[in-house]
Design an enzyme around this catalytic site. Sequence first.
Site, PDB file in Angstrom:
ATOM      1  N   ILE A   1      20.196  -9.090 -13.295  1.00 22.28           N
ATOM      2  CA  ILE A   1      19.975  -7.785 -12.664  1.00 22.28           C
ATOM      3  C   ILE A   1      21.252  -7.302 -11.991  1.00 22.28           C
ATOM      4  O   ILE A   1      21.647  -6.138 -12.134  1.00 22.28           O
ATOM      5  CB  ILE A   1      18.817  -7.855 -11.658  1.00 22.28           C
ATOM      6  CG1 ILE A   1      17.558  -8.397 -12.338  1.00 22.28           C
ATOM      7  CG2 ILE A   1      18.554  -6.475 -11.056  1.00 22.28           C
ATOM      8  CD1 ILE A   1      17.150  -7.658 -13.584  1.00 22.28           C
ATOM      9  N   TYR A   2      21.927  -8.191 -11.279  1.00 18.63           N
ATOM     10  CA  TYR A   2      23.197  -7.817 -10.642  1.00 18.63           C
ATOM     11  C   TYR A   2      24.219  -7.389 -11.686  1.00 18.63           C
ATOM     12  O   TYR A   2      24.890  -6.358 -11.538  1.00 18.63           O
ATOM     13  CB  TYR A   2      23.730  -9.007  -9.836  1.00 18.63           C
ATOM     14  CG  TYR A   2      25.059  -8.748  -9.174  1.00 18.63           C
ATOM     15  CD1 TYR A   2      25.141  -7.983  -8.022  1.00 18.63           C
ATOM     16  CD2 TYR A   2      26.239  -9.279  -9.707  1.00 18.63           C
ATOM     17  CE1 TYR A   2      26.370  -7.747  -7.406  1.00 18.63           C
ATOM     18  CE2 TYR A   2      27.454  -9.046  -9.109  1.00 18.63           C
ATOM     19  CZ  TYR A   2      27.516  -8.285  -7.956  1.00 18.63           C
ATOM     20  OH  TYR A   2      28.737  -8.048  -7.364  1.00 18.63           O
ATOM     21  N   THR A   3      24.346  -8.168 -12.762  1.00 15.33           N
ATOM     22  CA  THR A   3      25.313  -7.843 -13.810  1.00 15.33           C
ATOM     23  C   THR A   3      24.987  -6.500 -14.450  1.00 15.33           C
ATOM     24  O   THR A   3      25.873  -5.666 -14.675  1.00 15.33           O
ATOM     25  CB  THR A   3      25.338  -8.949 -14.874  1.00 15.33           C
ATOM     26  OG1 THR A   3      25.708 -10.184 -14.258  1.00 15.33           O
ATOM     27  CG2 THR A   3      26.335  -8.620 -15.978  1.00 15.33           C
TER      28      THR A   3
ATOM     29  N   SER B   1      23.457  -4.010 -13.114  1.00 13.03           N
ATOM     30  CA  SER B   1      23.753  -2.930 -12.162  1.00 13.03           C
ATOM     31  C   SER B   1      25.248  -2.655 -12.101  1.00 13.03           C
ATOM     32  O   SER B   1      25.680  -1.495 -12.018  1.00 13.03           O
ATOM     33  CB  SER B   1      23.204  -3.272 -10.776  1.00 13.03           C
ATOM     34  OG  SER B   1      23.948  -4.305 -10.148  1.00 13.03           O
TER      35      SER B   1
END
Length: 225
Positions: free
Chosen positions: A141-143, A145
């Site tokens: 999810i971080y990647t 975003s």
Amino acid sequence: MNKIALVIGGCRGIGRAISLELSNQGFYTYATSRNPMHVKAMNGVTPIYLDLTNQESIDNAFAEIEKNHGKLDILVNNAGMSIPKPFEDVNATELESVFRTNVFGPFLCTQRAFPMLKRGGGRIINITSILTKRALPQNSIYTASKLALKGFGDVLSEEWFKYKILTTNLVLGATYTDLWKDVHDVSPKDMLNVQDVSRAAAFIAASPLDVRIDEMMLTPPKGIV
């Protein structure tokens, strides 16, 4: 007249270091936080409350800067959050929270900054991640975003240069902040420090507007961690 800089998420960690360095380099610098406890005086930096997940809060912060200065020269989209876990365990609330902070918030801030940057030209610095170049497990999810923020910056580089608004994606390898202090088997010596990042951001901010810096990548000697 001093150039005006705004660092989103500028009261802690990487953002705080960037705010202080820009101030030291002569920028009149605002640093934002959505935590009222972190909105406190820093040497030469003006703290300002801004909740990236709230349009009214974004509008109020930019309105204050516009009232005080009538323009903006540097916008640093630094605020971000991560919830590292296997993708199958990510719930909808976590997914929305990461994207509201890492993607939608910077998009709205940048759109709100546009007329202020356009008055005299300026720079946007998006703090992105080495994970946009090299995938690591449990960071889906971080990647995703940060890839959205990178793509956004790439398009703005082509879309807004005609207004003398230049965008740089500042791609960071692992950078030591307080978030890492309780993580086992991680040494600050193997990571970037916040001063490394702040010097790079200040260099970009101070570069003349006849020079594009579409991307700059900083990594520790090991490449990531």
